[in-house]
Write an enzyme that holds these catalytic residues in place. Structure first.
Site, PDB file in Angstrom:
ATOM      1  N   GLU A 164       0.818  -1.167   0.055  1.00  0.00           N
ATOM      2  CA  GLU A 164       0.025  -0.075   0.056  1.00  0.00           C
ATOM      3  C   GLU A 164       0.690   1.081   0.027  1.00  0.00           C
ATOM      4  O   GLU A 164       0.460   2.078   0.645  1.00  0.00           O
ATOM      5  CB  GLU A 164      -1.094  -0.064   1.138  1.00  0.00           C
ATOM      6  CG  GLU A 164      -2.149  -1.112   0.990  1.00  0.00           C
ATOM      7  CD  GLU A 164      -3.260  -0.870   1.638  1.00  0.00           C
ATOM      8  OE1 GLU A 164      -3.464   0.306   2.226  1.00  0.00           O
ATOM      9  OE2 GLU A 164      -4.163  -1.711   1.894  1.00  0.00           O
TER      10      GLU A 164
HETATM   11  C1  LIG Z   1       3.691  -9.462   0.466  1.00  0.00           C
HETATM   12  C2  LIG Z   1       3.194  -8.638  -0.569  1.00  0.00           C
HETATM   13  C3  LIG Z   1       1.846  -8.422  -0.826  1.00  0.00           C
HETATM   14  C4  LIG Z   1       1.511  -7.563  -1.867  1.00  0.00           C
HETATM   15  N1  LIG Z   1       0.028  -7.530  -2.273  1.00  0.00           N
HETATM   16  C5  LIG Z   1      -0.298  -7.002  -3.254  1.00  0.00           C
HETATM   17  C6  LIG Z   1      -1.564  -6.967  -4.026  1.00  0.00           C
HETATM   18  O1  LIG Z   1      -2.512  -7.540  -3.546  1.00  0.00           O
HETATM   19  N2  LIG Z   1      -1.812  -6.368  -5.350  1.00  0.00           N
HETATM   20  C7  LIG Z   1      -0.964  -5.564  -5.881  1.00  0.00           C
HETATM   21  O2  LIG Z   1      -1.315  -4.989  -6.836  1.00  0.00           O
HETATM   22  N3  LIG Z   1       0.313  -5.268  -5.263  1.00  0.00           N
HETATM   23  C8  LIG Z   1       0.850  -6.078  -4.135  1.00  0.00           C
HETATM   24  N4  LIG Z   1       1.930  -5.576  -3.537  1.00  0.00           N
HETATM   25  C9  LIG Z   1       2.904  -5.061  -4.395  1.00  0.00           C
HETATM   26  C10 LIG Z   1       3.248  -4.044  -3.458  1.00  0.00           C
HETATM   27  O3  LIG Z   1       2.493  -2.876  -3.457  1.00  0.00           O
HETATM   28  C11 LIG Z   1       4.671  -3.393  -4.056  1.00  0.00           C
HETATM   29  O4  LIG Z   1       5.546  -4.201  -3.606  1.00  0.00           O
HETATM   30  C12 LIG Z   1       4.843  -1.969  -3.761  1.00  0.00           C
HETATM   31  O5  LIG Z   1       4.202  -1.051  -4.222  1.00  0.00           O
HETATM   32  C13 LIG Z   1       6.520  -1.543  -3.812  1.00  0.00           C
HETATM   33  O6  LIG Z   1       6.702  -1.972  -5.136  1.00  0.00           O
HETATM   34  P1  LIG Z   1       7.936  -2.702  -5.473  1.00  0.00           P
HETATM   35  O7  LIG Z   1       8.142  -4.019  -4.458  1.00  0.00           O
HETATM   36  O8  LIG Z   1       8.289  -3.025  -6.821  1.00  0.00           O
HETATM   37  O9  LIG Z   1       9.187  -1.695  -4.901  1.00  0.00           O
HETATM   38  P2  LIG Z   1       9.866  -0.533  -5.677  1.00  0.00           P
HETATM   39  O10 LIG Z   1       8.896   0.218  -6.548  1.00  0.00           O
HETATM   40  O11 LIG Z   1      11.032  -1.136  -6.671  1.00  0.00           O
HETATM   41  O12 LIG Z   1      10.526   0.289  -4.476  1.00  0.00           O
HETATM   42  C14 LIG Z   1      11.829   0.064  -4.022  1.00  0.00           C
HETATM   43  C15 LIG Z   1      12.133   1.190  -2.977  1.00  0.00           C
HETATM   44  O13 LIG Z   1      12.280   2.325  -3.484  1.00  0.00           O
HETATM   45  C16 LIG Z   1      11.604   3.124  -2.752  1.00  0.00           C
HETATM   46  N5  LIG Z   1      10.848   4.275  -3.884  1.00  0.00           N
HETATM   47  C17 LIG Z   1      10.464   3.664  -5.369  1.00  0.00           C
HETATM   48  N6  LIG Z   1      10.040   5.053  -5.957  1.00  0.00           N
HETATM   49  C18 LIG Z   1      10.314   6.193  -4.950  1.00  0.00           C
HETATM   50  C19 LIG Z   1      10.286   7.487  -5.025  1.00  0.00           C
HETATM   51  N7  LIG Z   1       9.894   8.089  -6.218  1.00  0.00           N
HETATM   52  N8  LIG Z   1      10.835   8.265  -4.075  1.00  0.00           N
HETATM   53  C20 LIG Z   1      11.251   7.673  -2.933  1.00  0.00           C
HETATM   54  N9  LIG Z   1      11.180   6.240  -2.999  1.00  0.00           N
HETATM   55  C21 LIG Z   1      10.929   5.646  -3.759  1.00  0.00           C
HETATM   56  C22 LIG Z   1      10.285   2.429  -2.286  1.00  0.00           C
HETATM   57  O14 LIG Z   1       9.693   3.105  -1.178  1.00  0.00           O
HETATM   58  C23 LIG Z   1      11.065   1.146  -1.816  1.00  0.00           C
HETATM   59  O15 LIG Z   1      11.363   1.381  -0.555  1.00  0.00           O
HETATM   60  C24 LIG Z   1       2.361  -6.806  -2.604  1.00  0.00           C
HETATM   61  C25 LIG Z   1       3.706  -6.994  -2.243  1.00  0.00           C
HETATM   62  C26 LIG Z   1       3.952  -7.612  -1.209  1.00  0.00           C
HETATM   63  C27 LIG Z   1       5.649  -7.878  -1.106  1.00  0.00           C
END
Ligand SMILES: Cc1cc2nc3c(=O)[nH]c(=O)nc-3n(C[C@H](O)[C@H](O)[C@H](O)COP(=O)(O)OP(=O)(O)OC[C@H]3O[C@@H](n4cnc5c(N)ncnc54)[C@H](O)[C@@H]3O)c2cc1C
Length: 834
Positions: free
Chosen positions: A508
């Protein structure tokens, strides 16, 4: 001397005019009057003709310029129009997806804090926590029953799966349809009730909480309820409410995580065959990952970008992000494989498809809603983000406090309960604070959502602040338990939360992004009283209309800035003494005054940051992150005061409120000071420092005695401890690890007097406490303790031995299931690799 009086009068006058946001002409009049008095010799009782001198000439030139600016046409021509053109040139365009995010949700008490002059009435108008009789009965009935059924260790270690009896129970009692209206077969519970129910389950099992949370958060249920066609509502909502459909929501993909709007999942509008007929539909290709409930889902909510190359829908080619409902068994949908997120047992996995045809009426809301997906998601996000994770983070902080304080009272080292040692008092005091603050903010925010608000900035604060505080409480709890917390097993009540904490931090909106980008950088646009109006004016296609709107917003913005400058300086010089306090703030007046003062300083620094950094706010994340922290501390402290008042200001909680207030104000100061000290413009850095910290950084963290007093309150059974940990599931079953803690804690406290007598006898050498001797029997024989006391001590000793015991296993028991079943797991990293 008379000059000094004049200077003092001028300063006072400037403060009054500035703080009252007086119009420019009053400044000109005041300035001219002061010049006349000074130059005419009236001060010395010797009227004379004006003798300008260079200072006088400069003063009159300034007065003339200011007077000219009072004429609207000159003000517009000399200042507003050039500035308007300049801002238009440098302002980055707000993209459609950003605009949808900005326009979604509501502005609430966050705007009061941004204004520098919070209206306490608006905070107090938020209703206290209230549940209907039906909601109360559900919380204490099926919710507690579900908690009793759950065996966390079996779920996450043995089964690595949510047991069927738990699925059956939650479906049968309607847990999956709490947000679905009664009209459509759901429970129709308020966000406050949903929040409390989720919290109670979370205090028992994060896995079970997740399977209930997801269908009640942003996903198919809510989207259909809000935007679905009548047919979709009629078909799906009752089925979702009864658990006949298990939903999941697929937004995230391998290349689109935090930046979800850049998804590469695509659908082309085309004609195709569906159920034997040719219909208009969408040919979809997508790859999603991390989707919670995905492996078990029967109904997949899917977000993708739609193109209509043949203009079959008549609205152009690039239609934008769209959300559809795709049955999981639809041909071409690949779903069922699982990720292994942080040792969690809830189902989570990828899904994908290539050239899968779906009819257009599977789009949520039908053809009319093609391209509206991002707006729909953003509108639902604020409410969901206020409820789901803050509920479990509040419950987590409370149950960690309850269990850890009990353990700290039971576990002894150096002949002392470890909780009584100063070194451990520190983490325990932090845990008390986190439990109080998280629950206060959870309750107030859920009440806001219950009365129809969708607070976008506050929901971001809640997401990152409550989960960060729970993470801190978890680390403290682990430290306090020592090896007992580290070694996993059925007796370990910390490990599931510890393992799954990173999930709450990531989903989220990952916390770093939420803190440094969403809360302040986007939040300032939402909550600042004039900024968004100025940007909208600059983006108006009609130049003259834009200029008129810009002029109004800019003029108000200038007097707002001047007001903040004088207001911040005044309240910081006077120690907040004149800060506005609401009625009947007995016992809390000082904290309201300080909040007012801090809000003044925050408004000034935030406003200047926004004005100077402008579009650069998105990249100056160390500044915006600190400002997000500062704003959060103000919001959380306001919630603390509101909770204390709503609870009827219980005497026992007074010190806890003091602890939260001292530390909150101190952290606010650290955050704001950090932002000011690192501000990229030197003159503004000095100006901010002058107004926000004219006498330096004055707040200090809570004194040690206050932390000690608060910890004493939780190391003994009583109403303060119960209130601090309210609404969570508390077991009284000594065969349950947390129930065992409860029972032992009560008996250990009851046995305290006898324990002291026994300890004294041991110290005096009358009784020997070593293996192989019955020291309690010896003490009773010698008359040190009575027979009843001996019985109680024996009971406490046996219970304590169980509380401090750590599980150990036969190595064969620990082999993973798939190895004992004789086959190996095959890891595949992406759909493309399949
Ligand atoms: C257990 C689990 C359940 C999930 N359930 C769902 C689900 O039901 N449906 C769904 O659609 N998604 C789901 N997700 C996805 C989740 O919403 C994403 O993991 C999340 O949005 C972060 O994306 P990412 O993991 O690709 O990290 P990335 O986007 O690669 O981010 C990596 C890091 O960079 C930081 N970051 C990225 N961009 C910026 C910026 N512009 N400024 C500052 N910091 C930044 C982030 O805060 C993070 O610390 C789930 C994820 C997990 C792990």
């Amino acid at each position: 001397m008379p000059e000094l009086v004049l200077i003092v009068l001028c300063v006072v006058g400037a403060f009054v005019l500035g703080m009252r946001q007086a119009p420019l002409w009053t400044w000109v009049l005041g300035f001219a009057a002061a010049m006349l008095i000074w130059q005419s010799g009236t001060l010395h009782g010797e009227p004379r003709a004006l003798e300008p001198g260079w200072l006088g000439t400069a003063g009159w030139v300034l007065a003339a310029i200011l007077a000219a600016l009072c004429v609207p046409s000159i003000w517009r021509a000399l200042l507003v129009r050039p500035l308007f053109q300049q801002v238009k040139r440098i302002l980055p365009r707000v993209s459609e997806t950003e605009r949808a995010a900005l326009d979604a949700g509501t502005i609430g008490f966050d705007a009061e804090l941004f204004s520098g002059q919070p209206d306490w009435g608006k905070l107090r108008a938020v209703p206290p926590i209230t549940l209907t009789e039906e909601e109360k009965a559900f919380l204490d009935g099926p919710t507690s029953e579900l908690c009793r059924l759950v065996n966390d260790w079996t779920i996450r270690h043995n089964d690595k799966e949510i047991p069927q009896e738990i699925w059956d129970f939650v479906k049968q009692h309607g847990f999956l349809g709490m947000l679905i209206s009664k009209q459509h077969g759901g429970l129709g519970f308020s966000p406050q009730a949903q929040s409390l129910i989720l919290g109670r389950i979370a205090s028992r099992s994060p896995d079970v909480c997740t399977i209930v949370m997801v269908p009640n958060s942003l996903g198919p249920g809510e989207l259909i309820e809000k935007y679905g066609t009548p047919g979709q509502k009629e078909h799906y909502l009752p089925r979702l409410a009864q658990g006949l459909e298990v939903p999941c929501f697929s937004l995230t993909g391998p290349t689109s995580g935090s930046d979800a709007a850049t998804m590469r999942d695509v659908g082309y509008v085309t004609r195709g065959m569906h159920e034997g007929k040719e219909v208009v539909g969408i040919r979809l290709s997508w790859e999603k990952r991390y989707i919670t409930l995905g492996p078990n889902a029967t109904l997949v909510g899917l977000a993708f970008r739609v193109f209509d190359p043949d203009n079959l829908l008549g609205k152009g080619e690039d239609r934008g992000i769209t959300v559809a409902l795709v049955p999981a068994d639809h041909p071409g949908v690949e779903i069922g494989r699982r990720h292994l997120p942080s040792g969690a047992a809830f189902p989570n996995g990828p899904n994908w498809g290539r050239d899968v045809f779906i009819p257009i009426d599977w789009v949520i809301g039908g053809e009319a809603m093609v391209g509206q997906g991002w707006r729909m998601l953003m509108e639902c996000l604020a409410a969901g983000r206020s409820i789901s994770l803050p509920s479990s983070a509040a419950a987590g902080a409370k149950s960690l406090l309850r269990n850890t304080s009990a353990y700290a009272r039971i576990r002894k080292q150096f002949d002392l309960p470890i909780g009584k040692m100063e070194g451990l008092e520190e983490p325990l005091a932090r845990m008390v604070e986190n439990a109080y603050v998280n629950e206060a903010a959870r309750g107030v925010t859920a009440s806001m959502v219950s009365r129809g608000e969708k607070p976008s900035v506050i929901s971001a604060i809640m997401k990152y602040q409550t989960t960060e505080r729970m993470r801190r409480s978890l680390n403290d709890a682990m430290d306090l338990h020592g090896g007992r917390g580290v070694c996993d097993g059925p007796a370990n009540y910390l490990q599931s939360a510890y393992q799954m904490m990173p999930v709450a931090i990531t989903v989220e909106g990952a916390n770093i992004l939420t803190r440094s980008l969403i809360t302040f950088a986007q939040g300032a646009l939402r909550s600042h009283p004039y900024l968004y109006k100025e940007i909208q004016a600059c983006q108006d296609a009609d130049d003259e209309r834009g200029l008129a709107a810009f002029e109004q917003a800019f003029s108000d913005h200038v007097s707002f800035t001047v007001s903040n400058l004088s207001g911040a300086l005044f309240h910081n010089l006077t120690g907040g003494w004149f800060g506005r306090v609401p009625d009947k703030a007995y016992g809390t007046a000082e904290w309201y005054r300080q909040l007012w003062r801090c809000s003044r300083s925050f408004a000034l620094v935030a406003d200047l940051a926004v004005a100077v950094l402008g579009g650069g706010l998105k990249t100056k994340q160390k500044i915006t992150g600190r400002l997000a922290d500062a704003l959060s501390e103000l919001y959380l402290l306001a919630c603390v005061l509101k909770r204390y008042e709503d609870d009827g200001k219980p005497a026992g909680d007074r010190h806890i409120v003091g602890l939260c207030a001292h530390n909150g104000l101190w952290r606010f100061q650290q955050a704001l000071r950090g932002a000011v000290d690192n501000f990229p413009s030197l003159p503004l850095r000095w100006l901010m420092r002058l107004a926000a910290f004219p006498l330096g950084a004055r707040y200090k963290p809570a004194p040690d005695w206050l932390g000690h007093t608060c910890v004493e309150l939780v190391l003994a059974p009583g109403e303060v401890r119960d209130r601090l940990t309210r609404y969570i599931y508390v077991s009284d079953n000594p065969n349950d690890p947390t129930g065992l803690l409860e029972v032992t804690f009560a008996k250990a406290v009851a046995a305290e007097a006898a324990e002291k007598k026994l300890d004294r006898a041991v110290r005096q050498g009358r009784v020997r406490r070593v293996h192989g001797t019955d020291w309690i029997g010896e003490a009773a024989d010698q008359g040190v303790i009575s027979d009843d006391e001996a019985r109680l001590l024996r009971e406490v000793e046996a219970l304590t031995a169980r509380v401090i015991a750590v599980d150990h296993f036969d190595p064969a028991e620990l082999r993973p299931h798939y190895m004992t079943a004789g086959h190996n797991a095959r890891a595949v990293q992406s759909a493309a690799a399949e």
